[in-house]
Every structure is written in structure tokens, then in C-alpha cells.
Design a protein around this motif. Structure first.
Motif, short mmCIF file in Angstrom:
data_model
loop_
_atom_site.label_atom_id
_atom_site.label_comp_id
_atom_site.label_asym_id
_atom_site.label_seq_id
_atom_site.Cartn_x
_atom_site.Cartn_y
_atom_site.Cartn_z
N PRO A 284 -4.31 9.07 5.56
CA PRO A 284 -3.34 8.85 6.63
C PRO A 284 -2.54 10.12 6.96
O PRO A 284 -2.09 10.83 6.06
N TYR B 187 -2.44 -1.17 3.74
CA TYR B 187 -3.35 -0.12 3.30
C TYR B 187 -3.85 -0.38 1.88
O TYR B 187 -3.55 0.36 0.94
N LYS C 280 1.01 6.66 -3.59
CA LYS C 280 -0.03 6.49 -2.57
C LYS C 280 -1.40 6.23 -3.17
O LYS C 280 -2.34 5.89 -2.46
N ARG D 258 5.81 4.49 0.29
CA ARG D 258 4.89 5.29 -0.51
C ARG D 258 5.19 6.76 -0.22
O ARG D 258 4.51 7.39 0.59
N TRP E 131 2.69 7.66 6.89
CA TRP E 131 2.87 6.37 6.24
C TRP E 131 4.16 5.73 6.77
O TRP E 131 5.17 6.40 6.92
N ALA F 61 -0.85 4.57 8.22
CA ALA F 61 -0.85 3.44 7.30
C ALA F 61 0.51 2.75 7.27
O ALA F 61 1.55 3.39 7.43
N TYR F 62 0.47 1.43 7.02
CA TYR F 62 1.70 0.64 6.87
C TYR F 62 1.59 -0.20 5.61
O TYR F 62 0.58 -0.88 5.39
N THR F 63 2.62 -0.13 4.78
CA THR F 63 2.67 -0.92 3.55
C THR F 63 4.03 -1.59 3.43
O THR F 63 5.00 -1.17 4.08
N SER G 238 6.53 1.85 6.37
CA SER G 238 6.70 0.73 5.43
C SER G 238 7.86 -0.15 5.85
O SER G 238 8.69 0.23 6.68
#
Length: 365
Positions: free
Chosen positions: A219, A169, A201, A195, A222, A189-191, A224
Motif C-alpha cells: 500500500p 487488509y 503492518k 498500522r 494506510w 489499505a484500510y484497517t 484506519s
């Protein structure tokens, strides 16, 4: 109190294949009269690369340079002892990770991340709409001067209520999320790192005005992690469209293969890759696209492995695939925006602030 000392004089060496961005350079010179800019032009080869080893930059230019703006032409560390930072015209630096100045120096590296968001997000949207509305078939009718009957015309499903999963993201993912949200899609979202707070974020890099998701509020959820289990948990969230927008690192290379496509296939997902081709195991992707039941419904690929994609590849002839030659980020504003990032960092340097878009060598981006 005495007056503040004038900013230190900077010598910016620009090595570029692009035409000089007159407006952006004039803006730099107007805002930073202490700056001298030297431009060395290089040319593209027919295959789109540069003859890097054939480019001769005078040693004196490297020695004088306090800032270098380039894409891939780099000095040895000892050639440029006065460098404060190197600005890359690209969003990623995976193409220079094996160079001495990347591995063996502590020179700060910055990228042009953020400048590609609008044009790439438009490319993504174009591919999603073209696929859903059978644009290939419609264009074939036009070429044949035929008022044809569209196969599956009553099976067209709009994107309202569908879910976009953004793998990575960053600026591109955020602007794509903004556009897809306007279509009525849900976004997750994927990080790599968690976050969990509003501050974490936020997008702290370069943002084209009026675009993106600066506060990270689009989003609905989230996710991760850097391990398979975390990635699989994200992919299991009923994703209809997966946008691959992660940088290429040792961790992301070939991170999407047979197992991941089996998970996505349960929801008959559509895959979009604007990142790097080698993030995907290409043979596994082809198999998932050819699979009648439990496979991917289609893919839009601006990147492949290898590049250029050879004429023998099955990908070319798959009806549910669109391929473009790694050009989704191209546009008339590309160079101007990249120099805007450079100007922002010149200001930050003069005022003792943190630079933006700084590369973390340990992470690889």
C-alpha cells in the motif's frame, strides 16, 4: 540434564463435510505421532447448508476431544471439558457468535484465515478484467456465432494508474493487492486499528507460500478507524475499485450505504464484495448502480443479502453487475490448506508458542 517429556497425547475430533485430505492427515500423523484423529462426516443439504440439529456426535467423542476441527457443528461447553482449542474451516466465525461455546466459554478459537487468498484474489482479478473488457457482450457474440462489433471498444481503460482501495487488509486483501499492483495499480489499505509501524503492518497469520504481502509494503498509504468519519476519509481518496474484505461484525454490518456510495460515485468507482452481503445496504447499492450520473460504474458480488439471492432481486438483471453464488473461495486446495493451519497450531501448542489465527471474541474476528 534429563530429556524433555514427550508431548501430551492429543485427540483431534474432526467434523467435516469434506473428503478426507489424505496427504494433510498423513503429514499431521508423521509430525505428531502423539495425535489420534477421529473423523465424523456430515453432508451438505441441497441449499448448501448442513442439517446441524440432526447431526449426532457421541458424547464420548466430545469428552475425549482435546482439539475440535469443524465449521459449525459445536458441542455445549460442558460436553467437551478437555478442549484446548477449536479450529474452524472457515475464515470467519460470524455464523457461530450466538453459540454457547462462543459466548459462555474461554476455549481458544482459531480460523482458516489465509487459505482463501489466492483463489479469491484470482476471482477478483477475473471480475475486474471481464468487466473492463466487456466479457458479457463478447460471450453473447460467441453464443450467437456472431463476429460482432463491441460497443465502447475504444473506451476500454486498462488498470494502469487506477487506485484499488482495500477495505480490510487481511490475507485476501493482501493477495489481491499483490495482483493488482502487478497490473500497475496503486493500492491503499484500510484497517480497524492503526498500522503506523513496520511491525504492525506485518501479516502474522497463515500465508500460502509465494503469495500476499507479508511485510505490508504494497500500500502507498494506510487508513484506519471504526467510525464513519474515518471510513469516509478513506473512501474520498479517489478510489477506482473498492474491495470489500472486512469481517461481518456489529460495526461493519450495513456500513456501506447511500452516503458511502455517493462518495464512491464521485469517482465512478467499481465495487467488489467477497466478504458478507449484509455489510452493504443492498437497496442503496442497487440505486447507486442504476444511477446514470454520480453512481457506481459496476459491481462484482460473490455475496448478497440474503443468500441465496431470490429470483425477484433487481441485481440479477443489471448489466453492470456480476453475481456468483458465494464460491470465490472454493478450490481443490481448500481442505489441505485448512489442515496445514491446524498442523501449524499443533506444533505451536507442543512448543509452547502462540497459536496463529486466534479469534478475538471482543472484535468478533
Amino acid at each position: 540434564m534429563g530429556e524433555a517429556p514427550p508431548p501430551q497425547k492429543e485427540y483431534i475430533l474432526v467434523i467435516t463435510p469434506f473428503e478426507e485430505p489424505t496427504e494433510a492427515l498423513d503429514d499431521i500423523r508423521r509430525k505428531h505421532p502423539n495425535v489420534e484423529i477421529k473423523i465424523i462426516r456430515v453432508t451438505f443439504l441441497l441449499n448448501g447448508s448442513w442439517a446441524v440439529n440432526e447431526i449426532k456426535v457421541p458424547d464420548d467423542e466430545y469428552r475425549k476431544a482435546t482439539i475440535l476441527a469443524t465449521s459449525r457443528v459445536l458441542p455445549e461447553p460442558k460436553q467437551a471439558p478437555n478442549l484446548k482449542f477449536i479450529h474452524f474451516f472457515s475464515a470467519g466465525t460470524d455464523h457461530v457468535t450466538n453459540t454457547p461455546i462462543y459466548k459462555d466459554s474461554e476455549v481458544t478459537l482459531t480460523t482458516s484465515s489465509g487459505i482463501h487468498g489466492p483463489q479469491i484474489a484470482e476471482w477478483v482479478l477475473m471480475q475486474l478484467l471481464a468487466f473492463n473488457h466487456h466479457e458479457k457482450q463478447l460471450l453473447a457474440f460467441q453464443r450467437e456465432h456472431k463476429w460482432g462489433k463491441l460497443n465502447g471498444m475504444w473506451s476500454i481503460r486498462d488498470y494502469v494508474g487506477q487506485r484499488l482501495g482495500v477495505l480490510g487488509y487481511g490475507s485476501i486483501g493482501r493477495q489481491t493487492a499483490r495482483l493488482c499492483k502487478a497490473l500497475g495499480m496503486d493500492v491503499i489499505a484500510y484497517t480497524a486499528s492503526p498500522r503506523k509501524t513496520p511491525e504492525s503492518k506485518r501479516d502474522t497469520g497463515y500465508i500460502v507460500p509465494g503469495t500476499g504481502d507479508e511485510d505490508g509494503t504494497i500500500p502507498s498509504a494506510w487508513y484506519s478507524g471504526v467510525d464513519k468519519a474515518s471510513l469516509h476519509n478513506f473512501l474520498k481518496q479517489d478510489i477506482d475499485v473498492l474491495l470489500v474484505a472486512v469481517p461481518l461484525t456489529d460495526q461493519t454490518r450495513h456500513s456501506l450505504g447511500k452516503e458511502e456510495f455517493e462518495i464512491l460515485g464521485k469517482n465512478n468507482a467499481f465495487l467488489v464484495n467477497i466478504a458478507r452481503g449484509s455489510i452493504i445496504v443492498q437497496d442503496d447499492l442497487i440505486a447507486a448502480l442504476k444511477q446514470k450520473e454520480g453512481g457506481l460504474r459496476g459491481a462484482a458480488l460473490d455475496v448478497t443479502d440474503p443468500e441465496p439471492l431470490g429470483p425477484e432481486s433487481e441485481l440479477w438483471d443489471l448489466e453492470n453487475v456480476a453475481i456468483t453464488p458465494h464460491n470465490s473461495g472454493s478450490g481443490s486446495t481448500y481442505v489441505e490448506r485448512s489442515f496445514q493451519v491446524l498442523e501449524r497450531n499443533l506444533t505451536n501448542l507442543e512448543r509452547g508458542r502462540r497459536l496463529i489465527n486466534v479469534v478475538n471474541r471482543e472484535r468478533g474476528y
